[in-house]
Design a protein around this motif. Structure first.
Motif, mmCIF file in Angstrom:
data_model
loop_
_atom_site.group_PDB
_atom_site.id
_atom_site.type_symbol
_atom_site.label_atom_id
_atom_site.label_comp_id
_atom_site.label_asym_id
_atom_site.label_seq_id
_atom_site.Cartn_x
_atom_site.Cartn_y
_atom_site.Cartn_z
ATOM 1 N N GLU A 165 -1.041 0.361 -11.499
ATOM 2 C CA GLU A 165 -2.019 1.357 -11.931
ATOM 3 C C GLU A 165 -3.372 1.080 -11.319
ATOM 4 N N SER A 166 -3.459 -0.030 -10.590
ATOM 5 C CA SER A 166 -4.738 -0.407 -9.996
ATOM 6 C C SER A 166 -4.911 0.220 -8.618
ATOM 7 N N ALA A 167 -6.149 0.452 -8.270
ATOM 8 C CA ALA A 167 -6.485 1.073 -6.989
ATOM 9 C C ALA A 167 -7.756 0.430 -6.463
ATOM 10 N N ILE A 168 -8.109 0.789 -5.248
ATOM 11 C CA ILE A 168 -9.365 0.309 -4.665
ATOM 12 C C ILE A 168 -10.108 1.512 -4.102
ATOM 13 N N VAL A 169 -11.346 1.708 -4.561
ATOM 14 C CA VAL A 169 -12.175 2.812 -4.075
ATOM 15 C C VAL A 169 -13.145 2.285 -3.025
ATOM 16 N N ILE A 170 -13.270 3.012 -1.936
ATOM 17 C CA ILE A 170 -14.228 2.639 -0.886
ATOM 18 C C ILE A 170 -15.112 3.837 -0.572
ATOM 19 N N HIS A 171 -16.415 3.587 -0.528
ATOM 20 C CA HIS A 171 -17.367 4.612 -0.100
ATOM 21 C C HIS A 171 -18.155 4.065 1.076
ATOM 22 N N LEU A 172 -18.379 4.899 2.089
ATOM 23 C CA LEU A 172 -18.968 4.405 3.340
ATOM 24 C C LEU A 172 -20.496 4.500 3.374
ATOM 25 N N GLY A 173 -21.107 5.046 2.318
ATOM 26 C CA GLY A 173 -22.566 5.167 2.331
ATOM 27 C C GLY A 173 -23.032 5.917 3.567
ATOM 28 N N MET A 174 -24.074 5.416 4.197
ATOM 29 C CA MET A 174 -24.613 6.076 5.395
ATOM 30 C C MET A 174 -24.041 5.504 6.678
ATOM 31 N N THR A 175 -23.798 4.206 6.703
ATOM 32 C CA THR A 175 -23.432 3.567 7.972
ATOM 33 C C THR A 175 -22.149 2.748 7.860
ATOM 34 N N GLY A 176 -21.342 3.012 6.835
ATOM 35 C CA GLY A 176 -20.104 2.259 6.678
ATOM 36 C C GLY A 176 -19.060 2.672 7.708
ATOM 37 N N ARG A 177 -18.293 1.708 8.184
ATOM 38 C CA ARG A 177 -17.206 1.984 9.124
ATOM 39 C C ARG A 177 -16.014 1.133 8.733
ATOM 40 N N ILE A 178 -14.819 1.681 8.941
ATOM 41 C CA ILE A 178 -13.607 0.901 8.733
ATOM 42 C C ILE A 178 -12.853 0.879 10.044
ATOM 43 N N LEU A 179 -12.671 -0.296 10.586
ATOM 44 C CA LEU A 179 -12.015 -0.402 11.891
ATOM 45 C C LEU A 179 -10.764 -1.268 11.782
ATOM 46 N N LEU B 52 0.845 -1.200 0.000
ATOM 47 C CA LEU B 52 0.000 0.000 0.000
ATOM 48 C C LEU B 52 0.880 1.249 0.000
ATOM 49 N N LYS B 53 0.685 2.071 -1.049
ATOM 50 C CA LYS B 53 1.507 3.278 -1.170
ATOM 51 C C LYS B 53 0.906 4.420 -0.364
ATOM 52 N N LYS B 54 -0.398 4.584 -0.465
ATOM 53 C CA LYS B 54 -1.028 5.775 0.096
ATOM 54 C C LYS B 54 -2.539 5.596 0.080
ATOM 55 N N ILE B 55 -3.221 6.292 0.982
ATOM 56 C CA ILE B 55 -4.681 6.366 0.890
ATOM 57 C C ILE B 55 -5.041 7.814 0.628
ATOM 58 N N ARG B 56 -5.730 8.036 -0.477
ATOM 59 C CA ARG B 56 -6.185 9.387 -0.808
ATOM 60 C C ARG B 56 -7.664 9.517 -0.535
ATOM 61 N N ARG B 57 -8.123 10.757 -0.452
ATOM 62 C CA ARG B 57 -9.560 11.009 -0.286
ATOM 63 C C ARG B 57 -9.999 12.029 -1.320
ATOM 64 N N HIS B 58 -11.123 11.760 -1.982
ATOM 65 C CA HIS B 58 -11.731 12.783 -2.835
ATOM 66 C C HIS B 58 -13.179 12.908 -2.406
ATOM 67 N N GLY B 59 -13.553 14.032 -1.853
ATOM 68 C CA GLY B 59 -14.908 14.163 -1.306
ATOM 69 C C GLY B 59 -15.115 13.124 -0.221
ATOM 70 N N LYS B 60 -16.142 12.299 -0.404
ATOM 71 C CA LYS B 60 -16.450 11.268 0.584
ATOM 72 C C LYS B 60 -15.885 9.909 0.179
ATOM 73 N N TYR B 61 -15.030 9.886 -0.842
ATOM 74 C CA TYR B 61 -14.494 8.625 -1.352
ATOM 75 C C TYR B 61 -13.059 8.425 -0.887
ATOM 76 N N LEU B 62 -12.714 7.182 -0.529
ATOM 77 C CA LEU B 62 -11.338 6.818 -0.221
ATOM 78 C C LEU B 62 -10.764 6.035 -1.396
ATOM 79 N N VAL B 63 -9.480 6.279 -1.686
ATOM 80 C CA VAL B 63 -8.811 5.562 -2.771
ATOM 81 C C VAL B 63 -7.506 4.977 -2.251
ATOM 82 N N MET B 64 -7.404 3.661 -2.259
ATOM 83 C CA MET B 64 -6.155 2.993 -1.874
ATOM 84 C C MET B 64 -5.277 2.855 -3.106
#
Length: 271
Positions: free
Chosen positions: A68-82, A50-62
């Motif tokens: 060149e590949s990445a992973i986008v995560i959006h938390l919706g209303m009740t998403g949590r990352i622990l 993992l190089k970095k985690i970026r954020r654009h608005g409410k989106y996270l990008v690993m």
DNA sequence: CGCACCCCCTGCCGGC
DNA sequence: TGCCGGCAGGGGGTGC
């Protein structure tokens, strides 16, 4: 729950725990999210660092090293990352293993999502087109040019992620309260000074909210299970009938586009 | 383009 | 105590 300050809080808690570590495993426990999760989508990521985690608005990008590949995560209303051992396990959808560190995604309402893909394609198809609310390039002119021709209300416009990425229902009310602008003001009735004042309030409120680790109304947790404190600093949100922090007039609640808006009827006049 | 409406899903709270 | 309607931080789709 998660608007820009909460997502930024998640990013800041997550990045030091897994940056530079190799993704070794993903387990899918409950694939049903907004878009179903399939384990094989993640196989190309195994062994990547993992190089970095970026954020654009409410989106996270690993972002991963040498990829060149990445992973986008959006938390919706009740998403949590622990990180490490989440105390609740009922709604764990998937777990990443970064070497010895486990990261769990939890989401009771299942409005969130995780999408792997090429970064350029994700930017084009998934990430919102609007400028991030805390971008160094953000200013009153940008909002004026992009909003001042519209008939819609300023509150709805500030939540339009195609123009401005990061604000949701809580911070839109909070920012307009700080800027002393009525949430039902029509965009085309606001002048450049009003947009400048919105940007000034937006920067100020979002930074205070990030410093306070976001808002935990009922179910926002981050990192190892900590909660945010910005709910104790709300100016108007969820405070109908309570005094305005600037003039003591009682806060009112109204409905806009089926969602609650809070404002001070004295400080915030329609132009 | 704008907008009013509907949907997705679970949990929680207040009223009866 | 239990049931039921309404509401909750998200985004997206449709039809007008």
């Amino acid at each position: 729950m998660p608007e820009l300050p909460e997502v930024e809080t998640v990013r800041r808690s997550l990045q030091p725990a897994i940056q530079g570590r190799v993704l070794t495993q993903i387990s899918i426990l409950e694939p049903r999210l907004r878009f179903p999760v399939r384990a094989e989508q993640f196989e190309p990521y195994f062994g990547r660092r993992l190089k970095k985690i970026r954020r654009h608005g409410k989106y996270l990008v690993m972002l991963f090293q040498d990829s060149e590949s990445a992973i986008v995560i959006h938390l919706g209303m009740t998403g949590r990352i622990l990180i490490a051992q989440p105390r609740e396990t009922k709604w764990v959808h998937f777990k990443f293993l970064f070497e010895t560190t486990e990261v769990a995604y939890i989401d009771p309402r299942r409005f969130g999502f995780i999408i792997p893909g090429k970064l350029e394609a994700l930017k084009k198809n998934i990430l919102p087109g609007g400028m991030d609310a805390l971008s160094p390039k953000m200013n009153g002119e940008y909002l004026f040019v992009n909003l001042a021709h519209r008939k819609t209300s300023i509150k709805d416009a500030l939540m339009n992620q195609a123009v401005l990425a990061g604000l949701g229902n809580i911070y839109a009310s909070e920012i307009l309260s700080d800027a002393h602008i009525h949430p039902a003001s029509q965009c085309f009735n606001l002048d450049l000074d009003a947009y400048k004042s919105i940007v000034q309030s937006m920067t100020k409120i979002l930074k205070i909210a990030i410093r306070n680790k976001g808002t935990s109304m009922s179910d926002f947790y981050y990192g190892y299970g900590q909660q945010g404190k910005y709910q104790n600093l709300f100016r108007v949100y969820d405070r109908q009938g309570l005094p305005c922090p600037d003039c003591n007039t009682l806060i009112e609640k109204m409905i806009q586009s089926n969602r609650s808006t809070y404002y001070c009827p004295l400080c915030q006049k329609i132009p």
